[in-house]
Every structure is written in C-alpha cells, then in structure tokens.
Design an enzyme around this catalytic site. Structure first.
Site, PDB file in Angstrom:
ATOM      1  N   HIS A  23      42.614  34.216  35.419  1.00  0.00           N
ATOM      2  CA  HIS A  23      41.982  33.870  34.080  1.00  0.00           C
ATOM      3  C   HIS A  23      42.255  32.518  33.929  1.00  0.00           C
ATOM      4  CE1 HIS A  23      42.008  38.128  32.142  1.00  0.00           C
ATOM      5  NE2 HIS A  23      40.889  37.912  32.865  1.00  0.00           N
ATOM      6  N   HIS A  79      31.614  46.208  35.417  1.00  0.00           N
ATOM      7  CA  HIS A  79      32.047  45.191  34.612  1.00  0.00           C
ATOM      8  C   HIS A  79      31.365  44.043  35.065  1.00  0.00           C
ATOM      9  CE1 HIS A  79      35.027  43.080  32.103  1.00  0.00           C
ATOM     10  NE2 HIS A  79      35.919  42.886  33.137  1.00  0.00           N
ATOM     11  N   GLU A  81      32.552  40.942  34.272  1.00  0.00           N
ATOM     12  CA  GLU A  81      33.384  39.483  34.169  1.00  0.00           C
ATOM     13  C   GLU A  81      33.057  39.049  35.582  1.00  0.00           C
ATOM     14  OE1 GLU A  81      37.466  40.306  32.811  1.00  0.00           O
ATOM     15  OE2 GLU A  81      37.920  38.139  33.017  1.00  0.00           O
ATOM     16  N   ASP A  83      34.881  37.748  37.725  1.00  0.00           N
ATOM     17  CA  ASP A  83      35.797  38.111  38.942  1.00  0.00           C
ATOM     18  C   ASP A  83      35.348  39.374  39.803  1.00  0.00           C
ATOM     19  OD1 ASP A  83      36.599  39.466  36.637  1.00  0.00           O
ATOM     20  OD2 ASP A  83      38.558  39.964  37.520  1.00  0.00           O
ATOM     21  N   HIS A 147      38.522  46.226  29.315  1.00  0.00           N
ATOM     22  CA  HIS A 147      38.870  45.282  28.337  1.00  0.00           C
ATOM     23  C   HIS A 147      37.881  44.339  27.839  1.00  0.00           C
ATOM     24  CE1 HIS A 147      39.603  41.354  30.640  1.00  0.00           C
ATOM     25  NE2 HIS A 147      39.213  42.430  31.551  1.00  0.00           N
ATOM     26  N   ASP A 166      38.707  47.712  35.630  1.00  0.00           N
ATOM     27  CA  ASP A 166      39.992  47.175  35.274  1.00  0.00           C
ATOM     28  C   ASP A 166      41.174  47.969  35.035  1.00  0.00           C
ATOM     29  OD1 ASP A 166      39.428  44.387  35.877  1.00  0.00           O
ATOM     30  OD2 ASP A 166      38.786  43.946  34.251  1.00  0.00           O
ATOM     31  N   TYR A 194      50.527  43.954  34.430  1.00  0.00           N
ATOM     32  CA  TYR A 194      49.027  44.098  34.321  1.00  0.00           C
ATOM     33  C   TYR A 194      48.656  44.517  32.801  1.00  0.00           C
ATOM     34  CZ  TYR A 194      44.062  44.850  35.599  1.00  0.00           C
ATOM     35  OH  TYR A 194      42.570  44.674  35.898  1.00  0.00           O
ATOM     36  N   HIS A 227      40.925  46.112  40.519  1.00  0.00           N
ATOM     37  CA  HIS A 227      42.160  45.075  41.416  1.00  0.00           C
ATOM     38  C   HIS A 227      43.253  45.892  42.029  1.00  0.00           C
ATOM     39  CE1 HIS A 227      40.429  41.271  39.442  1.00  0.00           C
ATOM     40  NE2 HIS A 227      40.520  41.993  38.389  1.00  0.00           N
TER      41      HIS A 227
HETATM   42 FE1  FEO Z   1      37.955  42.048  33.448  1.00  0.00          FE
HETATM   43 FE2  FEO Z   1      39.128  42.070  36.636  1.00  0.00          FE
HETATM   44  O1  FEO Z   1      37.928  41.688  35.152  1.00  0.00           O
END
Ligand code: FEO
Length: 398
Positions: A23, A79, A81, A83, A147, A166, A194, A227
């Site tokens: 982030h 998701h 995002e 990443d 999230h 996530d 995390y 992850h």
């Molecule tokens: Fe909410 Fe690993 O992205």
C-alpha cells in the site's frame, strides 16, 4: 511461477521476496508477499485474478509458457485492487473478447482504473455459478467491504477449494506454498498482522460472512487466498478469524510513547514497573513509536487488552509519531480495549487531554484518572506516583 495444486487447479501467481512495504509505504512486509493467481480447468479454463504492476511481464511470460493465454476461456476477478487486477489490462490486450466474471461493484472499479467500457463484463452475485464443464464449477460468494466493495470469493466444489480473495491472506512468502509445509508460528504472526492492519476495521462483516459461509456447509479442504500461503487446514485459520473478529484480546498491555529528553521515557518505565508489581501474569510490551514500525505496533495493540500512550506536550499538541499512531489505531476500529495516557510537560499541561480525547474517539475505555502528567523531569516522588498509577491501571485491567 506455476505450481500444481490439484489435477484441475494450478497456482500461476508471482512471489515478491524482497517487498518491504505495501500500500505504498503504509504497511511493512518483512517477509515479502505473493500475488496469487490460479487457473481452474474443466473442459474450459478460468483464470482467477492477476498480479500487480511490478510483476506484469513475468506473469504474462509464465502464463504464455504454461497455458497459453489464448486457451483461457473466462477471467474471474475476485477483487479489482491493482495488486490483483493490474495485469488484467495486459490479458485483455491479448484477448479482448475474454468474458470477465465479477461483481457489479468490480465493474465500477475496473472501469475506474482501465477506462474501458467495451470489455465483456458478466456481473455475478452470491450463488451464481460458472460452469467450466466436466463437473468443474465455480460458485461465487460476494464479500463486500472485505476489504473493498467489489470483492467476492469463489468456491470450487470439485476439489473443495475456497478462493477467498484478501481474507485469510498474509504478506508472507515461502518456496512451499502450503500451510502444512511452513513455520506455523511465523505464518500465524503474518496472518494476525494482516488482520490487524487490513481486515480489523471490518470485523463485524467478517463475523457475518463467516457465519454465512459456514451455513452453506461447503466441504472446504483448502483456502486459497490472494496473498500468501494456501491453507491446507481451513478450520485453523477460520477459527483464528472467528476469534480475531470478536473484540480479540490477549493478556497483554502495550505501552507506546515518544520522548524528547527522556522524561516521558522514565514515566513509561515507572508505569511498567507498577504493572509488573501488581500483576505477575500479564505480558507487557513497550515501544517508542518514533523508532518502531507502525504496522508492528498496530499488531500488538490489536492483541492487547489495554494500552498506555505517552507523549510530552509539543507545540500545543503531541509528538507526531504518537499522533500518527493514534490515527492508525483509529482506522482499525478496535473494540473492547482499555487505555490511559501519560507524559511530561513544561509550561503547557495539554498532552494528557489530547491523548485521552483521541483514545476515547478511537473507541477505548478510559481509566479514571485518564492519565498521569509530570511537570518537567520526574523526581523520585513523581516516579513513585507513576509506579502507583501503573499498579492501579494493572488492577483495573485484570
Ligand atoms: Fe485488497 Fe490484496 O488487495
């Protein structure tokens, strides 16, 4: 990287051993991270998620060598995002008609990032299925705000794999991608870090979603997050999440302070001695917020039943490392924890009120008196008072 998970499921993500912040520079990742992507095969092939910008080339190169992007029939975006979604742009350039399966909110996020209105979006909701042929089927479960608003999980019934996005992840890498092959204490620390730093603000939703998933009676054999490591004992991490989402606390008091001329440091030590004298069981941790990784402190605050926060008065406020930390803690929306303030001052006795008011807004139950302030450099009598304050605080926290 390509790794066989089952006959029908392959890991095709990327491992970032050297990443130290996530982030941007917000969250420390001392054990690196992974960007997990999976292929699921029936007679058709679905690709679940992609990877971040810095691994785009390797990801595409590895995919071309393993399955050939032309052979992918469906893109599943759990998701949006960046990443997990950045390399979607690369995939769509190579296969512009590829159908994308995602939530309605993900369509908004993807369009917001890629500004491409023409992609073949297929909006799914909880319970919708994607048939891959030959008995292979993905069932989608929306998890909004875990999230981001766009998130969902996918359950692959044939092999009992829950692709969880996530939730249940960690910023952790290992050449062994399975939880039964790595150091569990190391893995659990990264999982709770995390949770504390990313998932904790949404604990109420975690509670509801886990109940909803358990009520579906899925035969989950593995949890494959976005992850980190794949959980081979799903119950282990589900039970951890059930504890963590429920006003979690251990028998731990964390003392956090910043100091200019060691007065506030001396107060912290005297309070700590008082706690030790009063409670032989409680664990104590002490951090200088100016010299300690913020994400690690947030993790310890998450584990604590109580915290003590100290700063001298500085320019009619408090030192910025303490102010910044309190802001981080507020973001985690912790509940069920106790707190008090401490610190030294010269000519403006303002620090205790500033810290206490902030802790109250952050949701902590405040000790009465809400803090202890010492004028200038603490003398012997002042330190005795701090010791007593520590004893009283420890007793109140029992
Ligand atoms: Fe909410 Fe690993 O992205």
């Amino acid at each position: 990287m390509s790794l066989k998970i089952t006959d029908n499921v392959n890991y095709v993500g990327q491992i970032d051993w050297t990443l130290r912040f996530f982030h941007g520079e917000q969250l420390s990742t001392k054990n690196g991270t992974t960007y997990n992507s999976y292929t699921v095969k029936g007679t058709k092939i679905a690709l679940i998620d992609t990877v971040c910008q810095s691994f785009a080339d390797e990801f595409i190169c590895d995919l071309e060598q393993t399955i050939n992007i032309n052979n992918i029939d469906y893109m599943v975006v759990l998701h949006a995002e960046p990443d997990h979604c950045y390399t979607l742009g690369h995939i769509m350039k190579l296969k512009p008609d590829l159908p994308i399966y995602c939530t309605a909110n993900a369509v908004k996020s993807i369009k917001g990032y890629f500004h491409n209105e023409n992609w073949n979006f297929n909006v799914v909701k909880t319970g919708d299925k994607l048939d891959l042929g030959n008995g292979s089927e993905l069932t989608f479960i929306e998890i909004p705000m875990l999230h981001w608003p766009d998130q969902m999980m996918a359950y692959y019934e044939k092999d009992g794999i829950l692709f969880s996005s996530d939730p249940f992840g960690e910023h952790y890498c290992s050449e062994f991608m399975f939880s039964n092959k790595v150091d569990l204490s190391e893995l659990e620390y990264e999982a709770i870090k995390y949770y504390a730093n990313i998932v904790a603000p949404y604990s109420n939703i975690v509670k509801k979603k886990i109940a909803e998933i358990l009520a579906l009676n899925l035969k989950i054999k593995m949890i494959a997050p976005a992850h980190g490591i794949i959980w081979t004992d799903p119950e282990y991490i589900i039970n951890k999440y059930l504890q963590w989402c429920n006003s979690y606390k251990e028998n731990l008091i964390t003392i956090i302070f910043d100091t200019m001329y060691k007065s506030t440091h001396k107060i912290a030590k005297a309070i700590k001695e008082g706690i030790v004298a009063q409670d032989k069981e409680v664990k104590i941790k002490i951090f200088n917020s100016a010299t300690t990784d913020v994400s690690d402190i947030v993790t310890e605050v998450f584990r604590s039943k109580a915290i003590l926060v100290g700063s001298p008065t500085y320019n009619s406020g408090i030192l910025y490392s303490v102010a910044g930390l309190l802001d981080e803690i507020r973001g985690s929306r912790l509940t069920g924890k106790k707190a008090a303030a401490f610190g030294s001052f010269g000519w403006a006795n303002m620090n205790i009120k500033i810290i206490s008011d902030t802790l109250k807004i952050d949701g902590f139950e405040l000790f009465e008196p809400s803090g202890i302030a010492i004028n200038w450099n603490p003398n012997k009598d002042n330190l005795k008072d701090c010791h007593q304050f520590g004893k009283d605080f420890a007793e109140w926290c029992k």
